[in-house]
Design a protein around this motif. Structure first.
Motif, PDB file in Angstrom:
ATOM      1  N   ALA A  47    -126.868 -93.960 -17.626  1.00 46.45           N
ATOM      2  CA  ALA A  47    -125.962 -92.837 -18.569  1.00 46.45           C
ATOM      3  C   ALA A  47    -127.395 -91.662 -18.528  1.00 46.45           C
ATOM      4  CB  ALA A  47    -125.578 -93.252 -19.841  1.00 46.45           C
ATOM      5  N   LEU A  48    -128.402 -92.081 -18.913  1.00 45.67           N
ATOM      6  CA  LEU A  48    -129.429 -91.127 -19.111  1.00 45.67           C
ATOM      7  C   LEU A  48    -130.049 -90.359 -17.764  1.00 45.67           C
ATOM      8  CD1 LEU A  48    -131.528 -92.629 -21.963  1.00 45.67           C
ATOM      9  CD2 LEU A  48    -129.962 -90.844 -22.165  1.00 45.67           C
ATOM     10  N   ALA A  49    -129.444 -90.992 -16.504  1.00 49.44           N
ATOM     11  CA  ALA A  49    -129.939 -90.558 -15.497  1.00 49.44           C
ATOM     12  C   ALA A  49    -129.494 -88.921 -15.165  1.00 49.44           C
ATOM     13  CB  ALA A  49    -129.580 -91.377 -14.251  1.00 49.44           C
ATOM     14  N   ASP A  50    -128.387 -88.529 -15.622  1.00 45.02           N
ATOM     15  CA  ASP A  50    -127.743 -87.404 -15.641  1.00 45.02           C
ATOM     16  C   ASP A  50    -128.195 -86.348 -16.676  1.00 45.02           C
ATOM     17  OD1 ASP A  50    -125.254 -86.162 -14.258  1.00 45.02           O
ATOM     18  OD2 ASP A  50    -125.210 -85.342 -16.192  1.00 45.02           O
ATOM     19  N   PRO A  51    -128.637 -85.202 -16.172  1.00 43.51           N
ATOM     20  CA  PRO A  51    -129.309 -84.129 -16.956  1.00 43.51           C
ATOM     21  C   PRO A  51    -128.166 -83.609 -18.001  1.00 43.51           C
ATOM     22  CG  PRO A  51    -129.257 -83.539 -14.543  1.00 43.51           C
ATOM     23  CD  PRO A  51    -128.827 -84.771 -14.787  1.00 43.51           C
ATOM     24  N   ALA A  52    -126.792 -83.716 -17.778  1.00 48.55           N
ATOM     25  CA  ALA A  52    -125.903 -83.122 -18.506  1.00 48.55           C
ATOM     26  C   ALA A  52    -125.866 -84.054 -19.615  1.00 48.55           C
ATOM     27  CB  ALA A  52    -124.556 -82.962 -18.088  1.00 48.55           C
ATOM     28  N   ARG A  53    -125.812 -85.300 -19.309  1.00 49.25           N
ATOM     29  CA  ARG A  53    -125.563 -86.445 -20.495  1.00 49.25           C
ATOM     30  C   ARG A  53    -127.009 -86.236 -21.187  1.00 49.25           C
ATOM     31  NH1 ARG A  53    -122.636 -89.214 -16.074  1.00 49.25           N
ATOM     32  NH2 ARG A  53    -124.444 -90.263 -15.490  1.00 49.25           N
ATOM     33  N   ARG A  54    -128.017 -86.280 -20.799  1.00 49.67           N
ATOM     34  CA  ARG A  54    -129.232 -86.128 -21.705  1.00 49.67           C
ATOM     35  C   ARG A  54    -129.210 -85.008 -22.411  1.00 49.67           C
ATOM     36  NH1 ARG A  54    -131.783 -87.300 -16.577  1.00 49.67           N
ATOM     37  NH2 ARG A  54    -132.603 -85.276 -16.451  1.00 49.67           N
ATOM     38  N   MET A  55    -128.462 -83.835 -22.023  1.00 48.75           N
ATOM     39  CA  MET A  55    -128.598 -82.807 -22.790  1.00 48.75           C
ATOM     40  C   MET A  55    -127.664 -83.114 -24.060  1.00 48.75           C
ATOM     41  SD  MET A  55    -127.107 -78.780 -22.132  1.00 48.75           S
ATOM     42  CE  MET A  55    -128.460 -78.514 -20.871  1.00 48.75           C
ATOM     43  N   MET A  56    -126.539 -83.879 -23.786  1.00 52.59           N
ATOM     44  CA  MET A  56    -125.827 -84.157 -24.842  1.00 52.59           C
ATOM     45  C   MET A  56    -126.196 -85.104 -25.918  1.00 52.59           C
ATOM     46  SD  MET A  56    -122.007 -85.066 -22.920  1.00 52.59           S
ATOM     47  CE  MET A  56    -121.529 -83.980 -21.578  1.00 52.59           C
ATOM     48  N   VAL A  57    -127.109 -86.088 -25.341  1.00 57.76           N
ATOM     49  CA  VAL A  57    -127.807 -86.975 -26.263  1.00 57.76           C
ATOM     50  C   VAL A  57    -128.800 -86.216 -27.036  1.00 57.76           C
ATOM     51  CG1 VAL A  57    -129.653 -88.859 -26.173  1.00 57.76           C
ATOM     52  CG2 VAL A  57    -127.705 -88.838 -24.824  1.00 57.76           C
ATOM     53  N   ASP A  58    -129.744 -85.221 -26.533  1.00 56.48           N
ATOM     54  CA  ASP A  58    -130.524 -84.309 -27.112  1.00 56.48           C
ATOM     55  C   ASP A  58    -129.861 -83.651 -28.274  1.00 56.48           C
ATOM     56  OD1 ASP A  58    -132.868 -85.183 -25.692  1.00 56.48           O
ATOM     57  OD2 ASP A  58    -132.589 -83.371 -24.422  1.00 56.48           O
ATOM     58  N   ARG A  59    -128.484 -82.986 -28.165  1.00 59.86           N
ATOM     59  CA  ARG A  59    -128.052 -82.296 -29.022  1.00 59.86           C
ATOM     60  C   ARG A  59    -127.478 -83.356 -30.183  1.00 59.86           C
ATOM     61  NH1 ARG A  59    -125.914 -81.562 -33.032  1.00 59.86           N
ATOM     62  NH2 ARG A  59    -124.230 -80.150 -33.790  1.00 59.86           N
ATOM     63  N   ALA A  73    -119.725 -79.216 -25.242  1.00 59.51           N
ATOM     64  CA  ALA A  73    -119.614 -78.579 -24.081  1.00 59.51           C
ATOM     65  C   ALA A  73    -119.932 -77.267 -23.825  1.00 59.51           C
ATOM     66  CB  ALA A  73    -117.886 -78.653 -23.714  1.00 59.51           C
ATOM     67  N   GLY A  74    -120.187 -76.414 -25.105  1.00 63.83           N
ATOM     68  CA  GLY A  74    -120.592 -75.294 -25.060  1.00 63.83           C
ATOM     69  C   GLY A  74    -121.591 -74.941 -24.228  1.00 63.83           C
ATOM     70  N   PRO A  75    -123.040 -75.436 -24.421  1.00 59.62           N
ATOM     71  CA  PRO A  75    -123.971 -74.935 -23.288  1.00 59.62           C
ATOM     72  C   PRO A  75    -123.691 -75.222 -21.644  1.00 59.62           C
ATOM     73  CG  PRO A  75    -124.869 -76.618 -24.655  1.00 59.62           C
ATOM     74  CD  PRO A  75    -123.434 -76.348 -25.186  1.00 59.62           C
ATOM     75  N   LEU A  76    -122.751 -76.267 -21.429  1.00 54.04           N
ATOM     76  CA  LEU A  76    -122.731 -76.949 -20.199  1.00 54.04           C
ATOM     77  C   LEU A  76    -121.718 -75.837 -19.203  1.00 54.04           C
ATOM     78  CD1 LEU A  76    -122.221 -80.685 -21.157  1.00 54.04           C
ATOM     79  CD2 LEU A  76    -124.424 -79.594 -20.427  1.00 54.04           C
ATOM     80  N   THR A  77    -122.120 -75.940 -18.024  1.00 52.92           N
ATOM     81  CA  THR A  77    -121.137 -74.896 -17.473  1.00 52.92           C
ATOM     82  C   THR A  77    -120.453 -76.080 -16.523  1.00 52.92           C
ATOM     83  OG1 THR A  77    -123.092 -75.418 -15.447  1.00 52.92           O
ATOM     84  CG2 THR A  77    -122.837 -73.305 -16.994  1.00 52.92           C
ATOM     85  N   MET A  78    -119.322 -76.653 -17.300  1.00 52.12           N
ATOM     86  CA  MET A  78    -118.451 -77.566 -16.439  1.00 52.12           C
ATOM     87  C   MET A  78    -117.249 -77.598 -17.437  1.00 52.12           C
ATOM     88  SD  MET A  78    -120.041 -81.300 -17.538  1.00 52.12           S
ATOM     89  CE  MET A  78    -121.538 -81.000 -16.879  1.00 52.12           C
ATOM     90  N   SER A  79    -116.059 -78.116 -16.869  1.00 54.73           N
ATOM     91  CA  SER A  79    -114.943 -77.934 -17.508  1.00 54.73           C
ATOM     92  C   SER A  79    -114.901 -79.081 -18.666  1.00 54.73           C
ATOM     93  CB  SER A  79    -113.731 -78.343 -16.375  1.00 54.73           C
ATOM     94  OG  SER A  79    -113.669 -79.821 -16.009  1.00 54.73           O
TER      95      SER A  79
END
Length: 124
Positions: free
Chosen positions: A14-26, A38-44
């Motif tokens: 799960a932590l291998a993905d940068p978007a998921r790491r960003m969510m965990v950091d938050r 979802a705010g800072p991410l560039t995805m749907s």
């Protein structure tokens, strides 16, 4: 309940993905709604939900829906499993490197001696 090895596998996956790491950091700073994550991410939003599902399956994140808002929180106990695993490996390698350092200090060899002993045509 998953055994610890499977839990670690899912967590590191799960932590291998940068978007998921960003969510965990938050989420380490406190609970957040899916919209906030979802705010800072560039995805749907559906993509964000898929990433959150992976984090939930790993046990790192828990979510609760109240009305129309889904709030996510980090499970610090599960996160501490990864921290402990890394800490154990760091201690193991520290001991191994200390032992190597002691061995090298006790057995100093002249590099020239090593060259002649292992060079082609050597009688040893």
């Amino acid at each position: 309940m998953l055994n610890q090895s499977n839990q670690l596998d899912l967590m590191f996956q799960a932590l291998a993905d940068p978007a998921r790491r960003m969510m965990v950091d938050r989420l380490c700073r406190g609970s957040a709604s899916v919209s906030e994550l979802a705010g800072p991410l560039t995805m749907s939003l559906p993509s964000v939900m898929q990433h959150l599902q992976v984090l939930e399956l790993s046990g790192l994140v828990q979510s609760q829906k109240v009305g129309r808002v889904r709030t996510c929180t980090i499970d610090r106990e599960v996160l501490s499993l990864a921290e402990q695993w890394i800490s154990d490996r760091r201690a193991l390698w520290g001991r191994r490197l200390d032992a190597l350092g002691e061995y090298l200090a006790e057995n100093p060899e002249d590099p020239e001696t090593i060259k002649t002993e292992t060079s082609p045509g050597s009688t040893k």
